[in-house]
Design an enzyme around this catalytic site. Structure first.
Site: not given
Length: 451
Positions: A287, A351, A357
């Site tokens: 995570n 994005n 990222y």
């Protein structure tokens, strides 16, 4: 973080105003509660095939009110439609229109689930066209669902039938409140691996899981959900988050491990901790992740390299250690090892200002796909979860107008909760998901970007 608009829209005055002004009307979603029934109301099965009969049999075994038809004044909690035998687009009509005829009789937070075979495994153009037609219909129907309802599909690969444990596991997940923020998505079931739990409320009983980035937000929710489902949990985070990490570990009666996951020996240190405290390791949840947003024209090496190092390189390195360890690949284990990684819708659709990222999260998707064969050889699985807009401390810092637009930019017209991501991860980590591997499952309310 509170979504005051959604709260207001679910009041009497709010419903009147949003309706009159043509504004989004986000519903209060039906989320999982251990003491709540799987669904509240009849489930209608559409289709005439051995698979539809098996679907009905499975759900009757769960004590559900299964129907083939619905009275004119009755309300259904779910519709499950089997399209597994179609061989041409012309054959879609009868059952698709039967589903359409039931839509006005659905309760709030209803579920529609289609079942069909993998289009990519059909060589005949007509058969592949028909199967892709079910996929397109399901995605479009998900946009039409109202009052918190969702539409998803289960894709059967090869000659697999509905008797496989993984099929029942996927069906139960999509029917339940665990899938509240999953819509317009497809779960592929490709093998008979896996096992159904004796107790569906604690499907991870006896398992040991490690969760990285567990001190806050989504990571903390994952740790708590895995513990609720019966697992012993090792909570991992950086030393700077030690106080929050200890609080999470104490709350779930787990153990805390302060660790920089980019360290060369991070995987070995996790294995050592697991062996010393539990004598086994069954589930790994990757995570931990960071963002260092900047337009690519203004990106520097520090921002780029740090995101790649944390979000993907650390996972690759740790996975090599886990897959080489007998602790994670115990020969006597009845259920194979599970790895679940956090991807992102940014890794699917991209994005602005997140090239680093998006590269890292798209890399996670590629890693999961490529590693699947190694896990399946061990009767294990590896999958990814790609969240959309989730209500966290990070999204709370987004400017108000941008945040509100992001919340409404999906079919459910609201942001998801950390628990929505955690529920999906818990499903993929469970024995019941043993037939699914290499999948990236979006938890985004059918975000209007990407596939």
């Amino acid at each position: 973080m509170r979504d005051t608009y959604t709260e207001f829209a679910n009041t009497g005055l709010g419903r009147k105003l949003t309706t009159s002004l043509g504004l989004p009307q986000p519903a209060k979603l039906r989320r999982y509660r251990p003491d709540a029934p799987l669904v509240e109301g009849p489930v209608v099965v559409v289709g005439e095939s051995a698979t539809s009969d098996r679907i009905a049999e499975v759900m009757l075994g769960w004590g559900l009110d299964v129907r083939r038809h619905l009275g004119p004044r009755e309300k259904a909690a779910a519709v499950v439609a089997a399209f597994d035998t179609i061989s041409s687009p012309a054959q879609l009509s009868a059952d698709v229109l039967a589903v359409g005829g039931l839509l006005k009789q659905l309760r709030s937070s209803a579920r529609v689930i289609t079942v069909f075979r993998d289009p990519q495994q059909a060589e005949d153009p007509g058969v592949r066209a028909a199967r892709k037609g079910v996929e397109g219909m399901t995605r479009s129907l998900a946009h039409e669902m109202r009052a918190g309802g969702t539409a998803n599909g289960i894709v059967l690969q090869n000659d697999l039938d509905a008797a496989a444990p993984g099929f029942a596991g996927a069906l139960r997940f999509l029917l339940s409140g665990r899938s509240a923020f999953v819509s317009g998505q497809f779960i592929s079931v490709g093998s008979v691996n896996g096992a159904l739990p004796e107790d569906w409320s604690t499907p991870l009983q006896g398992q040991v899981a490690v969760v990285t980035g567990a001190a806050r937000g989504i990571g903390a929710a994952i740790a708590k959900t895995l513990r609720r489902d019966g697992a012993e949990v090792i909570a991992v985070d950086i030393p700077a988050a030690g106080e929050h990490l200890a609080a999470v570990a104490n709350e779930i009666s787990g153990t805390a491990l302060q660790l920089d996951i980019t360290a060369e020996d991070a995987g070995e240190r996790i294995l050592t901790h697991a062996e010393q405290h539990y004598g086994r390791l069954d589930i790994v949840v990757h995570n931990a992740g960071i963002t260092r947003d900047k337009l690519l024209a203004n990106m520097d090496a520090s921002r780029w390299d740090s995101v790649i190092a944390v979000n993907i390189e650390s996972q690759l390195r740790m996975n090599r250690a886990f897959l080489a360890s007998e602790l994670f690949n115990r020969a006597e284990a009845t259920v194979g090892p599970r790895i679940v990684s956090l991807a992102s819708t940014s890794g699917i659709a991209g994005n602005r200002g997140q090239t680093n990222y998006a590269a890292s999260k798209s890399g996670v998707i590629g890693m999961v796909s490529a590693t699947s064969a190694q896990l399946q050889a061990r009767h294990g699985t590896i999958n990814a979860v790609a969240p959309g807009f989730i209500e966290t401390e990070m999204t709370a810092k987004i400017p108000l107008v941008t945040r509100e637009v992001a919340r409404r930019l999906n079919s459910l017209n609201q942001g998801g909760l950390p628990e929505d991501v955690a529920e999906t991860i818990a499903f993929l980590a469970s024995p019941a998901a043993g037939g699914t591997s290499g999948l990236t499952l979006r938890v985004c309310g059918q975000n209007l970007v990407g596939a």
